[in-house]
Design an enzyme around this catalytic site. Sequence first.
Site, PDB file in Angstrom:
ATOM      1  N   CYS A   1      36.106  53.729  71.966  1.00 25.06           N
ATOM      2  CA  CYS A   1      36.955  54.718  72.485  1.00 25.06           C
ATOM      3  C   CYS A   1      36.174  55.743  74.261  1.00 25.06           C
ATOM      4  O   CYS A   1      37.429  55.316  74.843  1.00 25.06           O
ATOM      5  CB  CYS A   1      36.782  55.751  71.878  1.00 25.06           C
ATOM      6  SG  CYS A   1      38.098  56.219  70.120  1.00 25.06           S
TER       7      CYS A   1
ATOM      8  N   GLU B   1      40.614  59.472  69.911  1.00 25.94           N
ATOM      9  CA  GLU B   1      40.815  59.692  71.552  1.00 25.94           C
ATOM     10  C   GLU B   1      42.130  58.499  72.219  1.00 25.94           C
ATOM     11  O   GLU B   1      42.960  59.072  72.605  1.00 25.94           O
ATOM     12  CB  GLU B   1      39.832  58.932  72.120  1.00 25.94           C
ATOM     13  CG  GLU B   1      37.690  59.783  72.081  1.00 25.94           C
ATOM     14  CD  GLU B   1      37.813  59.831  70.463  1.00 25.94           C
ATOM     15  OE1 GLU B   1      38.604  59.296  69.408  1.00 25.94           O
ATOM     16  OE2 GLU B   1      36.129  59.234  70.715  1.00 25.94           O
TER      17      GLU B   1
HETATM   18  O1  LIG Z   1      35.449  57.903  68.088  1.00 23.06           O
HETATM   19  C1  LIG Z   1      36.038  58.007  67.476  1.00 23.06           C
HETATM   20  C2  LIG Z   1      34.298  57.505  66.494  1.00 23.06           C
HETATM   21  C3  LIG Z   1      35.100  58.140  64.669  1.00 23.06           C
HETATM   22  N1  LIG Z   1      36.286  58.267  64.994  1.00 23.06           N
HETATM   23  C4  LIG Z   1      37.240  58.493  63.522  1.00 23.06           C
HETATM   24  C5  LIG Z   1      37.440  56.647  63.212  1.00 23.06           C
HETATM   25  C6  LIG Z   1      37.225  57.493  61.505  1.00 23.06           C
HETATM   26  O2  LIG Z   1      38.818  57.857  60.867  1.00 23.06           O
HETATM   27  C7  LIG Z   1      36.337  58.214  61.899  1.00 23.06           C
HETATM   28  C8  LIG Z   1      35.196  57.718  61.237  1.00 23.06           C
HETATM   29  O3  LIG Z   1      34.800  57.380  59.896  1.00 23.06           O
HETATM   30  P1  LIG Z   1      33.355  57.257  59.186  1.00 23.06           P
HETATM   31  O4  LIG Z   1      33.564  58.137  57.939  1.00 23.06           O
HETATM   32  O5  LIG Z   1      32.314  58.973  59.604  1.00 23.06           O
HETATM   33  O6  LIG Z   1      32.365  56.646  59.026  1.00 23.06           O
HETATM   34  O7  LIG Z   1      36.482  58.988  62.801  1.00 23.06           O
HETATM   35  C9  LIG Z   1      37.819  58.227  66.103  1.00 23.06           C
HETATM   36  O8  LIG Z   1      38.705  59.089  65.465  1.00 23.06           O
HETATM   37  N2  LIG Z   1      37.112  58.227  66.957  1.00 23.06           N
END
Ligand SMILES: O=c1ccn([C@H]2C[C@H](O)[C@@H](COP(=O)(O)O)O2)c(=O)[nH]1
Length: 247
Positions: A187, A160
């Site tokens: 975000c 985001e």
């Molecule tokens: O709102 C969000 C929440 C998370 N992300 C990204 C950041 C990380 O690369 C993954 C989350 O990793 P997990 O292994 O699932 O904990 O997702 C995002 O882009 N936006």
Amino acid sequence: MLHSWGGVDLVLDCAGIRSGKLFFGFISYRPDRNLEVSVTWIQLEPAQQLLQSPRNQQSKQSLRGVMAQKINQAKDPGPPHGAVTGQYADEEYFMNVALLFAKKSRDPKSKVGACIVNEEGKIVGIGHNKMPNGREDDFPWKRGGSRGLDTKYPYVCHAELNAIMNKTSVDVKGCTIYVTRFPCNECAKAIIQSGIKHVVYLSKPSAEDPIEREAAERLLSGIGPRQFLSKTEADELLKSILPALNE
Ligand SMILES: O=c1ccn([C@H]2C[C@H](O)[C@@H](COP(=O)(O)O)O2)c(=O)[nH]1
């Protein structure tokens, strides 16, 4: 599905969600007149309540958004949040763009994509979760409960935020963000501060940190994030709730 009501035969034809409320459209039909007199949108109950009703537990997974195919077939009465003009097929398209960008992510576990759309229905920002520009190879993609310095968490830039930073317009005020995963609290803050007015998300995996999730929910409560439904899911939803309506 034919119902009789005050001398008018009603054909249940379509259903959808507008601003988080579930609606059913009836095409009314009088035997003595021409077919298809009008389409009426009737608000039944908040979609979330419907999702939570025990009767619909079995289809809970499929009760996740808009009944796109039916809505596409019906005449579009207007954009869901004033953000997207045109047919509801646009929603599917924008979510697919977000999914396409998610694929670019090098996160081996969670690939997230986001697509920002302005009030004219034009894409003005896209992003995926990635390490900071120019430092793509410098940080680990490891996960870990402690979220320490040897994990991805302190370094990764979320989808985001990247979509907002990559914007091609002067600002993103009044825009809709289509994101493949429910935004985190950080975000959520960026979304609000940027002036984005609508959030449509695809999945909502259970949160590692319930406090952060609750904060995200509270932050986004003014925006009213809406979960997207694919065409197939929309059809499943329609099928699953028709028996309840006929009781
Ligand atoms: O709102 C969000 C929440 C998370 N992300 C990204 C950041 C990380 O690369 C993954 C989350 O990793 P997990 O292994 O699932 O904990 O997702 C995002 O882009 N936006």
